[in-house]
Scaffold this active site. Structure first.
Site, PDB file in Angstrom:
ATOM      1  N   ARG A  62       1.111  -1.153  -0.027  1.00 28.64           N
ATOM      2  CA  ARG A  62      -0.113   0.152   0.082  1.00 28.64           C
ATOM      3  C   ARG A  62       0.891   1.319   0.097  1.00 28.64           C
ATOM      4  NH1 ARG A  62      -5.034   1.751   3.655  1.00 28.64           N
ATOM      5  NH2 ARG A  62      -5.998   0.388   2.300  1.00 28.64           N
ATOM      6  N   HIS A  84      -7.822   0.764  -6.211  1.00 29.16           N
ATOM      7  CA  HIS A  84      -7.811   0.199  -4.660  1.00 29.16           C
ATOM      8  C   HIS A  84      -8.621  -1.308  -5.001  1.00 29.16           C
ATOM      9  CE1 HIS A  84      -7.881  -0.960  -0.556  1.00 29.16           C
ATOM     10  NE2 HIS A  84      -8.743  -0.089  -0.069  1.00 29.16           N
ATOM     11  N   GLN A 122     -10.277  -3.836  -2.603  1.00 27.06           N
ATOM     12  CA  GLN A 122     -11.675  -3.359  -2.028  1.00 27.06           C
ATOM     13  C   GLN A 122     -12.773  -3.895  -3.060  1.00 27.06           C
ATOM     14  OE1 GLN A 122     -12.158  -1.044   0.838  1.00 27.06           O
ATOM     15  NE2 GLN A 122     -14.385  -1.699   0.323  1.00 27.06           N
ATOM     16  N   ASP A 150     -17.191   8.023  -0.419  1.00 26.04           N
ATOM     17  CA  ASP A 150     -15.806   7.925   0.167  1.00 26.04           C
ATOM     18  C   ASP A 150     -15.453   9.184   0.757  1.00 26.04           C
ATOM     19  OD1 ASP A 150     -13.121   7.082   0.927  1.00 26.04           O
ATOM     20  OD2 ASP A 150     -12.458   6.841  -1.164  1.00 26.04           O
ATOM     21  N   CYS A 189     -16.325   2.562   1.649  1.00 27.61           N
ATOM     22  CA  CYS A 189     -15.135   1.700   1.766  1.00 27.61           C
ATOM     23  C   CYS A 189     -14.630   1.772   3.223  1.00 27.61           C
ATOM     24  CB  CYS A 189     -13.991   1.836   0.733  1.00 27.61           C
ATOM     25  SG  CYS A 189     -13.590   3.584   0.821  1.00 27.61           S
ATOM     26  N   ARG A 210     -13.931  -7.784   2.967  1.00 31.97           N
ATOM     27  CA  ARG A 210     -12.468  -7.780   2.543  1.00 31.97           C
ATOM     28  C   ARG A 210     -11.620  -8.841   2.767  1.00 31.97           C
ATOM     29  NH1 ARG A 210     -10.239  -2.954   2.404  1.00 31.97           N
ATOM     30  NH2 ARG A 210      -8.779  -3.767   1.156  1.00 31.97           N
TER      31      ARG A 210
HETATM   32  N1   CP Z   1     -11.134   0.530   3.192  1.00 34.48           N
HETATM   33  C1   CP Z   1      -9.799   0.205   3.619  1.00 34.48           C
HETATM   34  O1   CP Z   1      -8.903   0.096   2.623  1.00 34.48           O
HETATM   35  O2   CP Z   1      -9.549   0.597   4.945  1.00 34.48           O
HETATM   36  P1   CP Z   1      -8.147   0.719   5.550  1.00 34.48           P
HETATM   37  O3   CP Z   1      -7.602   2.103   5.055  1.00 34.48           O
HETATM   38  O4   CP Z   1      -8.481   0.760   6.918  1.00 34.48           O
HETATM   39  O5   CP Z   1      -7.245  -0.531   5.157  1.00 34.48           O
HETATM   40  N1  NVA Z   2      -9.858   7.181  -0.978  1.00 36.22           N
HETATM   41  C1  NVA Z   2      -9.319   6.709   0.348  1.00 36.22           C
HETATM   42  C2  NVA Z   2      -9.832   5.236   0.542  1.00 36.22           C
HETATM   43  C3  NVA Z   2      -9.288   4.793   1.853  1.00 36.22           C
HETATM   44  C4  NVA Z   2      -9.501   3.275   2.016  1.00 36.22           C
HETATM   45  C5  NVA Z   2      -7.875   7.268   0.512  1.00 36.22           C
HETATM   46  O1  NVA Z   2      -7.031   6.789  -0.266  1.00 36.22           O
HETATM   47  O2  NVA Z   2      -7.510   7.774   1.432  1.00 36.22           O
END
Ligand code: CP
Ligand code: NVA
Length: 329
Positions: free
Chosen positions: A107, A134, A137, A230, A271, A316
Site C-alpha cells: 500500500r 484500490h 476493495q 468515500d 469503503c 475484505r
Molecule cells: N477500506 C480500507 O482500505 O480501509 P483501511 O484504510 O483501513 O485499510
Molecule cells: N480514498 C481513500 C480510501 C481509503 C480506504 C484514501 O485513499 O484515503
C-alpha cells in the site's frame, strides 16, 4: 480463478471480467468455509510480507487474518520500521523480499511503484491501495452487492463525491467489467480522468454496462440500487485541499434526501474509514476549522438498515483470501 497463478494483482484493468467473477465466486466459498468453521490452510508453508507506506486498519487486518487462516506466516512492515524508500530503493527492497517471501502486499502512493515491485520481486504482488486504484476493495464491494441483490449485472450503481479518487476509479472499472450501470455524481472538477473513462467505455461495449456523469444529485441518485461514497480528501493529499473539497463536495453529501431519490430497497456503501463520526482526532480538527457537523455521509444514513458498510469491511477478509489463493496456489 483461472489463469491467475503466479500473477500479481495490481489493478482490475489487468483482469478479464471472467477472472473478476471467478474471484467473487471463490470469495463466497471462503466465506462459507469460515462461517462453517471448516479449516482452509491451503497455503501452509508459504510466507507473505505486508508493506504499508500509508496507514490502514481493514486492509492490514484482512491480509493478516486471511494469511493466517490460509496457514501462512505473515510479516507486517510499516514505513517507520524498514529501510524501504529511505536507505534502500523500492527495486532493491523488492528483490530482497522476493528471495524470502512467496507474496508481497503493498500500500503506498504511486501505481508505478507497485508495478515496479511486481517487476523486480519475481513473486505475486497485491495492490493494497495506491493513489490511483484500490483493487482488493472492489472484490469485497461486489461480493457485498451480490449478497444483497443476488446479482450484479444491470444494477444501478452511483458514486457520490470525489469521483477521481482511487476508490471511484476502481468502482468505475469493476462496474464496467461486471455490467453494472455506473454513475459518477459530483462536481465537474472531480470527475474521473478522460483516459480511464475511455478505457472503461471500451469494456462497456462488450459487457453492456453504461457510464454516466452528472452534477445533479437528483439525477445521479434516481433509481439507484447502490449509493456509495468515500472521504473527501484521500491519504497522501495535503490538508490544504480540505477547504476547497468541502466547498465542492458539500452538495454531494449522502443524506436522507439523496437516498430518497434511490430505489426503496437501495443500499448504502462506503469503503471506510468515514467521517460520519467527527469524534476522531482529524474529524474534530476539521469540525473546529470549518464548522461542518457532518461530511460525506450523515450519521442517520450510516447507521440506517440500508447501510451495509460493516458487511463490506468483513468481506475484505474473505475476498483477500481468494486473491492470495488464486495467485499463490
Ligand atoms: N477500506 C480500507 O482500505 O480501509 P483501511 O484504510 O483501513 O485499510
Ligand atoms: N480514498 C481513500 C480510501 C481509503 C480506504 C484514501 O485513499 O484515503
Amino acid at each position: 480463478a483461472k489463469n491467475l497463478a503466479g500473477k500479481s494483482f495490481l489493478k482490475l484493468l489487468d483482469l478479464t471480467p471472467e477472472q473478476v467473477k471467478d474471484l467473487i465466486k471463490l470469495s463466497q466459498q471462503f466465506k462459507d468455509m469460515k462461517m462453517a468453521g471448516i479449516p482452509h490452510k491451503y497455503l501452509e508453508g508459504k510466507n507473505i510480507v505486508l508493506l504499508f507506506e500509508k496507514t490502514s486498519t481493514r486492509t492490514r487486518c484482512a491480509f493478516e487474518v486471511a494469511g493466517m487462516d490460509l496457514g501462512m506466516g505473515v510479516t507486517y512492515l510499516d514505513p517507520g520500521s524498514s529501510q524501504m524508500g529511505k536507505k534502500e530503493s523500492i527495486a532493491d527492497t523488492a528483490r530482497v523480499l522476493g528471495r524470502m517471501y512467496d507474496g508481497i502486499e503493498y500500500r503506498g502512493f504511486s501505481q508505478e511503484l507497485v508495478e515496479d515491485l511486481a517487476k523486480y520481486s519475481g513473486v505475486p504482488v497485491w495492490n493494497g491501495l495506491t493513489d490511483d486504484f484500490h483493487p482488493t476493495q472492489m472484490i469485497a464491494d461486489m461480493l457485498t452487492v451480490q449478497e444483497n441483490f443476488g446479482k450484479l449485472k444491470g444494477l444501478n450503481f452511483t458514486f457520490m463525491g470525489d469521483a477521481r479518487n482511487n476508490v471511484a476509479n476502481s468502482l468505475m472499472v469493476v462496474c464496467s467489467q461486471l455490467g453494472l450501470n455506473f454513475t459518477a455524481c459530483g462536481p465537474k472538477e472531480l470527475m474521473p480522468k478522460k483516459d480511464l473513462i475511455e478505457k472503461c467505455e471500451e469494456i462497456c461495449k462488450v459487457t453492456g454496462a453504461t457510464l454516466r456523469f452528472t452534477e445533479s444529485v437528483e439525477e445521479g441518485c434516481k433509481d439507484a440500487d447502490v449509493i456509495y461514497t468515500d472521504i473527501w480528501v484521500s491519504m497522501g493529499e495535503p490538508d490544504s485541499v480540505w477547504a476547497e473539497r468541502i466547498k465542492l463536495l458539500s452538495p454531494y453529501q449522502v443524506n436522507k434526501k439523496a437516498m430518497s431519490y434511490a430505489k426503496e430497497e437501495a443500499i448504502f456503501m462506503h469503503c471506510l474509514p468515514s467521517f460520519h463520526d467527527l469524534k476522531t482526532t482529524i474529524g474534530k480538527e476539521i469540525y473546529e476549522k470549518f464548522g461542518l457537523p457532518e461530511m460525506e455521509v450523515t450519521d442517520e444514513v450510516f447507521e440506517s438498515p440500508q447501510s451495509k458498510v460493516f458487511d463490506e469491511a468483513e468481506n475484505r477478509m474473505h475476498t483477500i483470501k481468494a486473491v492470495m489463493y488464486s495467485t499463490l496456489k
